[in-house]
Design an enzyme around this catalytic site. Structure first.
Site, PDB file in Angstrom:
ATOM      1  CE  LYS A  80      83.687 -15.436  50.727  1.00 17.85           C
ATOM      2  NZ  LYS A  80      84.425 -16.088  51.813  1.00 17.85           N
ATOM      3  N   GLY A 179      95.427  -8.559  66.767  1.00 22.70           N
ATOM      4  CA  GLY A 179      94.005  -8.902  66.763  1.00 22.70           C
ATOM      5  C   GLY A 179      93.719 -10.079  67.672  1.00 22.70           C
ATOM      6  CB  VAL A 180      93.303 -10.675  71.133  1.00 24.90           C
ATOM      7  CG1 VAL A 180      94.803 -10.883  71.106  1.00 24.90           C
ATOM      8  CG2 VAL A 180      92.970  -9.282  71.673  1.00 24.90           C
ATOM      9  N   GLY A 181      90.596 -11.246  68.585  1.00 24.10           N
ATOM     10  CA  GLY A 181      89.164 -11.539  68.481  1.00 24.10           C
ATOM     11  C   GLY A 181      88.958 -13.034  68.664  1.00 24.10           C
ATOM     12  CB  VAL A 183      91.202 -16.646  64.923  1.00 23.66           C
ATOM     13  CG1 VAL A 183      92.453 -17.486  64.678  1.00 23.66           C
ATOM     14  CG2 VAL A 183      90.047 -17.164  64.078  1.00 23.66           C
TER      15      VAL A 183
HETATM   16  P1  NAD Z   1      87.194 -11.158  64.857  1.00 23.63           P
HETATM   17  O1  NAD Z   1      86.449 -10.015  64.269  1.00 23.63           O
HETATM   18  O2  NAD Z   1      86.597 -11.932  65.970  1.00 23.63           O
HETATM   19  O3  NAD Z   1      88.649 -10.676  65.346  1.00 23.63           O
HETATM   20  C1  NAD Z   1      89.419  -9.733  64.665  1.00 23.63           C
HETATM   21  C2  NAD Z   1      90.001  -8.805  65.726  1.00 23.63           C
HETATM   22  O4  NAD Z   1      90.928  -7.918  65.064  1.00 23.63           O
HETATM   23  C3  NAD Z   1      88.958  -7.941  66.414  1.00 23.63           C
HETATM   24  O5  NAD Z   1      89.090  -8.064  67.822  1.00 23.63           O
HETATM   25  C4  NAD Z   1      89.266  -6.533  65.914  1.00 23.63           C
HETATM   26  O6  NAD Z   1      88.976  -5.539  66.879  1.00 23.63           O
HETATM   27  C5  NAD Z   1      90.745  -6.628  65.648  1.00 23.63           C
HETATM   28  N1  NAD Z   1      91.279  -5.605  64.737  1.00 23.63           N
HETATM   29  C6  NAD Z   1      90.680  -5.050  63.651  1.00 23.63           C
HETATM   30  N2  NAD Z   1      91.496  -4.149  63.084  1.00 23.63           N
HETATM   31  C7  NAD Z   1      92.630  -4.137  63.824  1.00 23.63           C
HETATM   32  C8  NAD Z   1      93.846  -3.410  63.740  1.00 23.63           C
HETATM   33  N3  NAD Z   1      94.067  -2.516  62.770  1.00 23.63           N
HETATM   34  N4  NAD Z   1      94.806  -3.651  64.661  1.00 23.63           N
HETATM   35  C9  NAD Z   1      94.602  -4.552  65.645  1.00 23.63           C
HETATM   36  N5  NAD Z   1      93.457  -5.266  65.779  1.00 23.63           N
HETATM   37  C10 NAD Z   1      92.479  -5.056  64.871  1.00 23.63           C
HETATM   38  O7  NAD Z   1      87.536 -12.123  63.614  1.00 23.63           O
HETATM   39  P2  NAD Z   1      88.080 -13.605  63.667  1.00 23.63           P
HETATM   40  O8  NAD Z   1      86.954 -14.538  63.425  1.00 23.63           O
HETATM   41  O9  NAD Z   1      88.957 -13.790  64.839  1.00 23.63           O
HETATM   42  O10 NAD Z   1      88.967 -13.621  62.332  1.00 23.63           O
HETATM   43  C11 NAD Z   1      90.222 -12.979  62.307  1.00 23.63           C
HETATM   44  C12 NAD Z   1      90.847 -13.177  60.940  1.00 23.63           C
HETATM   45  O11 NAD Z   1      90.960 -14.569  60.662  1.00 23.63           O
HETATM   46  C13 NAD Z   1      90.061 -12.587  59.771  1.00 23.63           C
HETATM   47  O12 NAD Z   1      90.971 -12.163  58.775  1.00 23.63           O
HETATM   48  C14 NAD Z   1      89.267 -13.776  59.260  1.00 23.63           C
HETATM   49  O13 NAD Z   1      88.913 -13.631  57.896  1.00 23.63           O
HETATM   50  C15 NAD Z   1      90.273 -14.887  59.448  1.00 23.63           C
HETATM   51  N6  NAD Z   1      89.715 -16.226  59.571  1.00 23.63           N
HETATM   52  C16 NAD Z   1      88.861 -16.517  60.567  1.00 23.63           C
HETATM   53  C17 NAD Z   1      88.362 -17.808  60.675  1.00 23.63           C
HETATM   54  C18 NAD Z   1      87.442 -18.192  61.806  1.00 23.63           C
HETATM   55  O14 NAD Z   1      87.226 -19.398  62.017  1.00 23.63           O
HETATM   56  N7  NAD Z   1      86.896 -17.251  62.553  1.00 23.63           N
HETATM   57  C19 NAD Z   1      88.738 -18.805  59.755  1.00 23.63           C
HETATM   58  C20 NAD Z   1      89.639 -18.483  58.750  1.00 23.63           C
HETATM   59  C21 NAD Z   1      90.118 -17.185  58.660  1.00 23.63           C
END
Ligand code: NAD
Length: 358
Positions: A80, A179-181, A183
């Site tokens: 990392k 969290g509906v980002g 993933v």
């Molecule tokens: P993202 O930023 O697209 O989505 C995260 C969502 O969580 C956002 O919509 C944000 O507004 C919301 N959020 C933040 N704080 C919050 C809270 N207190 N309550 C409710 N919602 C909240 O990120 P992502 O890419 O979807 O990743 C989500 C998680 O998965 C992270 O922990 C990331 O490290 C992990 N992850 C992602 C991937 C990937 O392929 N993107 C792979 C492995 C792990």
């Protein structure tokens, strides 16, 4: 605190610190293990309050990547990079070119990619100084957004968890998604298509509305998601969602989501187990993303195009590993996170022994 007595130090092979006077780059690259192959893991840019905190994060995150890559059965070790600085104000092309020189200096023992605060556009600048960069866009080997692959793995993990803990399929099961980002959004759509009922929350109202409209999900306030009447809790936001405050409020039988570091500490994992809940270890269930990135590293190494079939095969294998974790946990009466850590360490040790014997 020094490097070797940091609680996050666990036999790391190398820790490299870089300073570039011209751009102000301050960066640490931690290589935890290259036993299974070159270390791979993203670059995080964060305004750490001290170099000590940056070092600790690099040590902790690189070790976690070794475990994640081992469980995903990738020929990659764990590493990392962390850049000390505010990603909103301090990013320049020259800074990332300097970061690329730092990666190049590690001599191919570390492959970088995106993480918090670092985008594909930043990595294009780093690419001018080194070839050890994945997560790019616009070339034949590029793997694109890893989120759909991550979400597919999490979806299948939720299905497996429900089968094991509730003895049924997903139709009619209620899943609470925090969290509906990227993933969480894809996951919600897949679960909806499979007939699950959804309760969702997010601090981003636009993302929340979009997913609720698409899936008919019930929307709750961020702090209320822990009290939801749900069979499954799917943390897909930030780390530490399962902690001493939230665990007593959770009514679910299964915890399965995409977020990293879902358990605030290992003791919480034990408490989850003692309450009879099934936890699907985060770095196993969410390994689809790193598999996708590994597909790019593989393609770059072989000067080939990205192969989605290779990724699909590895994802199938990951789901078998996830099932093995659950089987062993049940047979040995031990929490799933302990079993996963043990399996990951054993895979790394075996690779190190084979490397030493070769
Ligand atoms: P993202 O930023 O697209 O989505 C995260 C969502 O969580 C956002 O919509 C944000 O507004 C919301 N959020 C933040 N704080 C919050 C809270 N207190 N309550 C409710 N919602 C909240 O990120 P992502 O890419 O979807 O990743 C989500 C998680 O998965 C992270 O922990 C990331 O490290 C992990 N992850 C992602 C991937 C990937 O392929 N993107 C792979 C492995 C792990």
């Amino acid at each position: 605190m020094t490097l070797f007595d940091s609680p996050a130090f666990e036999g790391h092979e190398g820790v490299h610190a870089f300073f570039d006077e011209k751009t102000g780059l301050k960066c640490i690259i931690a290589v935890h293990s290259t036993a299974r192959g070159p270390a791979a893991g993203g670059c995080r840019m964060w305004p750490y309050a001290s170099a000590e905190l940056a070092l600790e994060d690099a040590l902790r995150l690189s070790r976690a990547m070794s475990y994640k890559n081992a469980m995903a059965d990738l020929e990659l070790g764990g590493g990392k990079a962390v850049i000390i600085g505010d990603s909103r104000t301090m990013k320049t092309p020259a800074l990332f070119e300097a970061f690329g020189r730092a990666v190049e200096d590690v001599g191919g023992k570390y492959w970088t990619a995106e993480d918090v605060g670092v985008s594909p556009a930043d990595l294009m600048h780093a690419r001018r100084s080194t070839r050890y960069v994945a997560g790019l866009t616009g070339h034949a080997a590029a793997s694109g957004d890893p989120s759909p692959v991550t979400a597919e793995g999490v979806f299948r993990g939720v299905k497996l968890g429900v089968e094991r803990a509730l003895g049924r399929g997903l139709a009619g099961v209620t899943v609470a998604i925090q969290g509906v980002g990227h993933v969480g959004g894809f996951l919600a759509e897949k679960l909806h298509a499979a007939g699950a009922k959804l309760i969702v929350t997010d601090v981003n109202q636009d993302a929340l509305r979009e997913i609720a409209d698409k899936t008919g999900a019930q929307v709750v306030a961020p702090n209320m998601i822990f009290d939801a009447e749900a069979d499954v809790f799917a943390p897909c936001a930030l780390g530490g969602a399962v902690n001493a405050d939230t665990l007593p409020r959770l009514r679910c039988k299964v915890i399965a989501g995409g977020a990293n570091n879902q358990l605030s500490d290992p003791e919480i994992g034990r408490a989850v187990y003692d309450r009879g809940m099934l936890y699907l270890p985060d770095y196993v269930i969410n390994g689809g993303g790193i598999i996708n990135v590994a597909g790019e590293i593989r393609a770059l190494d072989r000067t080939e195009a990205f192969d989605p079939n290779w990724v699909a095969g590895k994802l199938d294998r990951l789901m078998e590993t996830l099932a093995e974790v659950l089987d062993r946990s049940k047979a040995e009466h031990r929490p799933t996170h302990e079993v996963a850590n043990e399996m990951a360490k054993a895979r790394i040790t075996l690779a190190a022994e084979q490397k030493a014997a070769a």
